[in-house]
Write a protein that holds these residues in place. Sequence first.
Motif, short mmCIF file in Angstrom:
data_model
loop_
_atom_site.label_atom_id
_atom_site.label_comp_id
_atom_site.label_asym_id
_atom_site.label_seq_id
_atom_site.Cartn_x
_atom_site.Cartn_y
_atom_site.Cartn_z
N LYS D 51 -40.87 25.77 -87.11
CA LYS D 51 -40.65 24.50 -87.79
C LYS D 51 -40.19 23.43 -86.79
CE LYS D 51 -37.48 26.21 -90.57
NZ LYS D 51 -37.32 27.61 -90.17
N SER D 52 -39.14 23.77 -86.04
CA SER D 52 -38.60 22.78 -85.11
C SER D 52 -39.62 22.44 -84.04
CB SER D 52 -37.34 23.32 -84.45
OG SER D 52 -36.37 23.57 -85.42
N MET D 53 -40.34 23.45 -83.58
CA MET D 53 -41.30 23.20 -82.51
C MET D 53 -42.41 22.27 -83.00
SD MET D 53 -40.16 24.37 -79.87
CE MET D 53 -38.45 24.84 -80.02
N PHE D 101 -31.79 15.51 -85.78
CA PHE D 101 -31.82 16.88 -85.28
C PHE D 101 -30.95 17.81 -86.09
CE2 PHE D 101 -33.32 14.50 -81.65
CZ PHE D 101 -34.43 15.26 -81.30
N GLN D 102 -31.28 19.08 -85.91
CA GLN D 102 -30.64 20.18 -86.61
C GLN D 102 -29.12 20.15 -86.49
OE1 GLN D 102 -32.92 23.52 -85.51
NE2 GLN D 102 -31.95 24.92 -86.92
N GLU D 103 -28.63 19.90 -85.25
CA GLU D 103 -27.20 20.08 -84.99
C GLU D 103 -26.51 18.74 -84.77
OE1 GLU D 103 -25.31 22.90 -84.43
OE2 GLU D 103 -26.95 24.18 -85.17
N ALA D 183 -36.75 14.93 -90.29
CA ALA D 183 -35.38 15.41 -90.45
C ALA D 183 -35.41 16.92 -90.29
CB ALA D 183 -34.85 15.01 -91.81
N ASP D 184 -34.90 17.40 -89.17
CA ASP D 184 -34.94 18.84 -88.89
C ASP D 184 -33.62 19.46 -89.35
OD1 ASP D 184 -35.26 21.36 -87.99
OD2 ASP D 184 -35.63 20.85 -85.89
N GLU D 185 -33.64 20.10 -90.46
CA GLU D 185 -32.47 20.70 -91.06
C GLU D 185 -31.27 19.77 -90.98
OE1 GLU D 185 -32.23 24.66 -90.89
OE2 GLU D 185 -34.11 25.04 -89.87
N PRO D 186 -31.36 18.61 -91.62
CA PRO D 186 -30.30 17.61 -91.45
C PRO D 186 -28.98 18.01 -92.08
CG PRO D 186 -31.82 16.90 -93.14
CD PRO D 186 -32.40 18.14 -92.54
MG LIG Z 1 -35.36 24.94 -86.02
#
Ligand SMILES: [Mg+2]
Lengths: 331, 301, 498, 338, 306
Positions: D51-53, D101-103, D183-186
């Motif tokens: 997913k992130s990639m 980003f996720q983090e 939005a990557d796992e916001p």
């Molecule tokens: Mg990811």
Amino acid sequence: MNTTAEKNIILQVDRLKQYFPVKKDSIFKPKAYVKAVDDISFELFEGETLSIVGESGCGKSTTGRAILRLDEPTDGKVLYMGKNILTLNKKDMRKLRGDLQVIFQDPFASLNPRQMVKQILNEAMAIQNVVEKSKRKERMLELLGYVGLPPESLDRYPHEFSGGQRQRIGIARALAVNPKLIICDEAVSALDVSIQAQILNLLKKLQKQFKLTFLFISHDLSVVRHISDRVMVMYLGKVVEIAEKKEMFDSPLHPYTKALLSSIPVPDPTLKRDRVILKGDVPSPIDPPGGCRFHTRCPFAIEKCKQEEPPLRELVNNHFVSCHIAETLPV
Amino acid sequence: MTVQVKTEQPDIAVKTLIGGTKESRIKDFISTLIQNKAALAGAIIIIVYLLMAAFAPLLAPYSPYEIDLENKLTPPSADHWMGTDDKGRDILSRILYGSRLSMGVGFAAVLFGAFFGIIFGLVAGFYGKWVDTIIMRMMDVMLAFPGILLALAIIAALGPSLINVTIAVGAFSVPLFARIVRGSTLEVKRLEYIDAIRSLGASDFVIIFKHIFPNILSPIIVQGTLRLATAILSAAGLSFLGLGAQPPSPEWGTMLSSGRDFLFSAPYIALFPGLAISILVLGFNIFGDGLRDAFDPRMKK
Amino acid sequence: STQTKTEQEAGNESEGKKDGGTLTVVRLSDATKLDPHFITDIPSANIIYQKVYETLVEPDKDMNIQPLLATEWNVIDDTTWEFKLKEGVTFHDGTPFNAEAVKATFDRLLDPNTGSPQREKFAMINEVKVIDEYTVQLLLDYPYAPLLSILASSEGSIMSPKALAENQETLAEKPVGTGPFVFKDWKTGQEISLKKNENYWGKQPSIDEVVFKVVPEDATRLAMIETGEAHINDQVPVTEIERIEASDSMGLLRAEGLAVEYIGFNTKKKPLDDVKVRKAISHAVEREAIIKGVYNNVGTLANAAMSPKVFGHSEKVKPYDYDLNEAKKLLKEAGYENGLKLKLLTSDRKERINMAEVIQSQLKGIGVEVDIQVMEYGAYIDTIDKSEHDLFIGGWGNATGDGDYNQYNLFHTASQGPPGNHFYYSNPEVDKIIEEARRETDEAKRKDLYEKVMQMELEDAVYIPIRNYEHMAAHSKNVSGFWLNAANYLMIDDAVIK
Amino acid sequence: MKERNKPILEVKGLKTHFTTKRGVSKAVDGIDFTLHKGETLGIVGESGCGKSMTSLSILRLIPSPPGKIAGGSVLFKGRDLVTMPEDEMRKIRGNEISMIFQEPMTSLNPVIPVGEQIAEALRLHQKMGKKAAWDKSVEMLKMVGIPSPEKRAKQEPFQLSGGMRQRVMIAMALACTPEVLIADEPTTALDVTIQAQILELIKELQTKIGMGVIMITHDLGVVAETCDKVAVMYAGNIVEHASTEQIFADPKHPYTQGLLNSLPKIHEDQEELITIDGSVPSPYNMPAGCRFASRCPYAEDICAAHQPDLVSYSEDIKVRCWKYTDKWTGKRDKEGVV
Amino acid sequence: MLMFILRRILQTIPVIIGVTFVVFFIMQLVPGDPAVLLAGEGASKETIEAIREQLGLNQPLYIQYFEYLTNVFKGDLGVSLKNSQPVLDEILVRLPITIELAFFSIIITIVLGMAAGIISAVKPYSLTDVSVMLVALLGISLPSFWFGLMLMYFFSVKLQILPVAGWDSLLHVILPAITLGAGGAAIVARMTRSSMLEVIRQDYIRTARAKGLRERIIIYKHALRNALIPVITVVGLQFGALLGGTVLVESIFAINGLGRMIVDAIRMRDLPMVQGGVLFASLIFVVVNLFVDVFYRFFNKRIELN
Ligand SMILES: [Mg+2]
Ligand SMILES: Nc1ncnc2c1ncn2[C@@H]1O[C@H](COP(=O)(O)OP(=O)(O)OP(=O)(O)O)[C@@H](O)[C@H]1O
Ligand SMILES: Nc1ncnc2c1ncn2[C@@H]1O[C@H](COP(=O)(O)OP(=O)(O)OP(=O)(O)O)[C@@H](O)[C@H]1O
Ligand SMILES: [Mg+2]
Ligand code: NI
């Protein structure tokens, strides 16, 4: 207290306080503390699962750590089978540690990356000396069987496993010393739903098999609902509500619990709910608000909430809540 | 519902990624090392040096001690590949023989310094509070202390010998290691697996040496390989005070220092021992970097 | 003679040229104090000697005593010496120089409360008697022949009586004498500067000022000469001779010295208490090789503990020749045919370490295995003072240029340990002759006595004489007229900067 | 909101491979989807499925080496981002396409005041002056609901709580009013109560600005509440693509079914949760056939032998499974495994 | 923070007392008698005894030490045995010189080291990187006397563009500062490089890229500031090594500094001078490290709390 009276209390937490000193910015300010856990009491019955829920930073992990004496609590008592473990000396405490185990959130960080699985398990047994040397290998395989890992896992390093498998290693390590009580600190939070399901199933199975008691710390309410017998809600270092699971989910009393339950995203797009969206951020535990700690975010707060700290009182049978106006709130 | 938690099928991913047996693990370690070209080059350099030390008597064309004042200060030639020193001794032969001494003193000193530094650092970092304060202030005292004085004190207390020079040189690096180890310990101490092992009832000793120490190796390796050069050079400094290898020992640092008077008239006297040290240090540094990566199971991900 | 062209040139040229300028001298170490009664080291004495302070008499280039503040002297009887003083001399603080000044100076030196480390040397003086304004008598307790040599050395400097009376303490930092240079400034650890004495009684120096700078590193001192940042470097490593001589901006001045270097035996310690062992070793050391190989032919082969410039030296004294067979034979007689292990102690001076290595290699030839022990100077002195050594490499400065200072301190039983007898040698007959030579006023007889006693010491193989010192100074080609005294004092009265 | 205008983002056959010592990891292996203005696309799937990639590939932020876009195209308003020169790409990043980003904890620079971190993109893309950019960044902070934004803008990330930091990230991503927000796992790192706040905020802003949103998450609850359509990924592929209602009501792909099944049901008591046995194949060593075959209760011979294509099941539904093709025998189905 | 500084300053006192104590007893252990060394060649035992008496070396050790300590707290560091000058005066002459030298050297260490480290890190494993790191390793393993004399030879003797020795103008500072700073620069370069490589992998760098920032801004604005934090500690430690290294450089370039003073005093067994010198050297060291710690904590606080 009728239904629970017959059950054995395995652990009793009494007025536990855990304050962490904060480094001061100025010598002129008084010494400050993070009041991570501030005067909480509860008990845990043998064979049950008690969950602690609450937002990040409300003191869930700290409670768990204090019970295990991973940090030395500031004040209070932790009675395990009637004995205050906080006053035990180092040696006796080490002996007792076999009974109290912990499974951590991060399946990677909780395993030493330089030890193979067999070293990890062997060490656990060696420290508590629960199994004699010659039988350890056998026991290791048995443990792997319980947690559903293939025997060849013994010769591998943690990084060679997936998250779910690593978490199983952590569980096997905890089981290795024949514990009575396991504290699961966000034990499944880092896992994928499908793997999470595997682990939850495993925990339940093991609980039955070995009559384990779980103190299950999580902020994922759907998981909590699945696994617990009773639920305790914490907010800013205080217990705001304790009840049987069903009671808690069906009729939460505390406004915070209500908001929490309504915030859970439901995997059902057809369901449109009235959601209580809280405003603002969690206040700092260094300088918590006076009166009811939730009053700064509570949509129903009255003047009394700002002045007086509400006591934890039994409102319904075995349902305790700490709110001045719990009775008057809309359902 | 019949879906049960079953023993998982031997996991294809895991199996193909990493061989499960011990031999393949060692192979894996070595292959990681070899694949790291720099580390390989470092390893080769070190091996060459070790061979040099082992076979010095066979390799050296002349005696390293034989004084021949008639032939002093001859520049590099076919007879003397690296020339002769101010007493007519063959520099190549001295370097070959000296590898035993210098590498010995260098390693031993670094090991000594690392040993105590690591213990102090671990204890200070693990226990914190006043233990930390006391140990680290002690280390400050040592750092602030002039090395020559410490060296003189060691001669006084223990008498001059090669072992004592090692101690003196090692002592200089104790506080350095201690500081670095303490910093890393503070970091690792907070990790969950330390809590996990503590909750199993492990003693502090086990936690510190079995669980924290192996996980802070990487900065230690870097510091250790860097200190090696300093150790060899300071050993030379001390031999002039009568502490280290006494003349005519072909110790590299001493040879280098004696080249000081001939820096312009016969630069090769200082050049070759200097190169010998530099290349060794280079080898160790790049090998150390590779080692660090290969040792760390995480790096393979 | 080792005097180079520079000196001769200086003699010819210095007349016309009075250009002034500041002369920069670079040297290894700083002075410790500038009070001649408390100075114990050459770097300190070098600053004041015949520059700020003057003595009653002075040695010339050949170490013959010449008049300076005293114009003439008489030995009235064995224990009474009378000196006529120069008139019209004033100290830098304006005090006139006269007999009272001489008396004040020596009275201070001899007063035990002063605590001068040099008092010993003048202990034979009982009284300083003022005869008239410009006549003074020294009354001795016993006849003491080398008196003039002591008076001619730095500790015989005549100090201003006013300064002595008023601020004795500050004399350590601010010398007040009669010399051609006036003390200007001292930045400890860095430099000392002197300026020309405009009221000097004699010939005025041509330079206006001289600065002695401390530059510890050999290579740096030379580089400073080479670039013209400094004029004179009075400590040159022997390895640099070729480079200096090849340079077109640098010159090299060499001068025979008073000091000698030797290998000493601890005669008290086994197995060196056996004279045969000592003789064997003496036969086994090839001294010429050391002079050439280690010292690059700087200095000359020594035949005894006195250099040719010291009163009492004799060419007739013969050390052991290089003879390995004889050496082996002697060792065998002593019962060491299977070899022997000894320690050779040296201080951390580079040349001495080199010398030790050569000796080690030479003694291997007769089966004597030598362990070299290099020690930092303080520890080295401590070790020999405590008699914890076997063989050691030593040197003796011969600061006064007289044989007594050499023989009494090095070989008299009373001097064992710190005063200088680190051989722990004790021979009553030797003691007797040394004492006798001290009192003997007849120069020829004294010389005979010294010759005799030196030969006896060599017979006992107390030490192996190696080298007579030669002092070297590198200088910028644009200075001339300076010279090095045998005691390694830099003489700059006539120095000229082009 | 869901008018069928021309898509602003079209991903076709996107492949991202990592070349490492162990071989080539096909992290993203042929992904297709489209995004329209004002639409929210959810991407779900197990951890590590790519997913992130995928999202990083769109912005060409793959760590390279070892990563590389190995094929396919990403058409943004008709222009292919994959082949675009770097300096033009820079003009698009943070300006027309932004990313959360996720983090939130690690994605902000710890030593730069948050206001400055927002303002720098404004200065760069909108050519604003220093003062104007700062004022705008304060305004953005206010918009995402940070109290006393003037004060907060001057603070560094460590002085803000996790929720605030995530809001700063959002403000940063939205500062230049992008047309596409990834939005990557916001909200993964956030509490439920804060998560609810943030999701509400994104929705609100989306209606305001009308941007297309790609919402990456593995929380199906979040998907259900925020997305219009969903792409389910498994081992570098999209295995199912349909509207949100469709996915939850009637999942087609066995993996999607398994995923939904394994969720603890919040309003229902279960003794035991349903799991998917086995594990994801190694990205270095993908099976020739269907990547889910080894875990699939319906798998037949063909599944192990050949990889199915992502085919249209109906107008709105695409699924990558032999089960919905005519090659399917349906043998095991009849045995009633489920 | 203020509290922290105050506590550290209080902790400095035992450190300093510890240093004087260790120095005192080590000096007793070290063979060599100041009286003998002061008396010089040919002095009799009586003379030596008299000197010893005069210097107060005959008193019991603990009395000597406590007398010294009480005097120190009164601000009196005693007088040099060698030239009877007050130790404090001697130190105060040299202290600024050594501080100046150390200051310029550390600047060179930092500037040179970081520049090299950044150049290396920007293109890891490139030719530039490899060569810079090779030079850095040489810098670590070459003795400073060699480097210093070489610099002197080329710049002062051959090219004659810089003075050989002394400490009169800023020109005089250049070579010694480079000599002293070079070794540290090499270490800092290595640290900077690895720290930069670490930081470049961080999420916030990706965030910066996602904003469309230029690579240069990313490196210098976003990466460098974070990469410097661990480098600061190294610089602090390096300062200790630097103080030790001053001895050699002060000798080579004839600089009248504290380092040389201490070593000279040790050689003369001039205890008060050694004590005073070490006292001040450790004071400098402790103060510098205090700064480093404060700095580090200041930066690190935000990281820890993240
Ligand atoms: Mg990811
Ligand atoms: N060792 C410590 N020193 C100082 N403060 C601490 C320490 N450990 C925890 N805290 C603080 O105590 C509070 C409670 O932390 P705790 O970890 O118990 O929260 P939590 O409920 O477990 O949160 P999460 O869900 O994020 O795990 C937090 O504000 C935290 O910052
Ligand atoms: N630097 C890398 N080198 C090699 N493989 C990589 C690298 N980064 C990612 N991958 C691979 O890419 C695959 C996809 O990773 P990605 O981060 O996209 O997963 P994800 O779906 O976002 O998972 P998560 O839910 O955990 O964030 C992983 O299987 C991983 O092995
Ligand atoms: Mg927690
Ligand atoms: Ni079933």
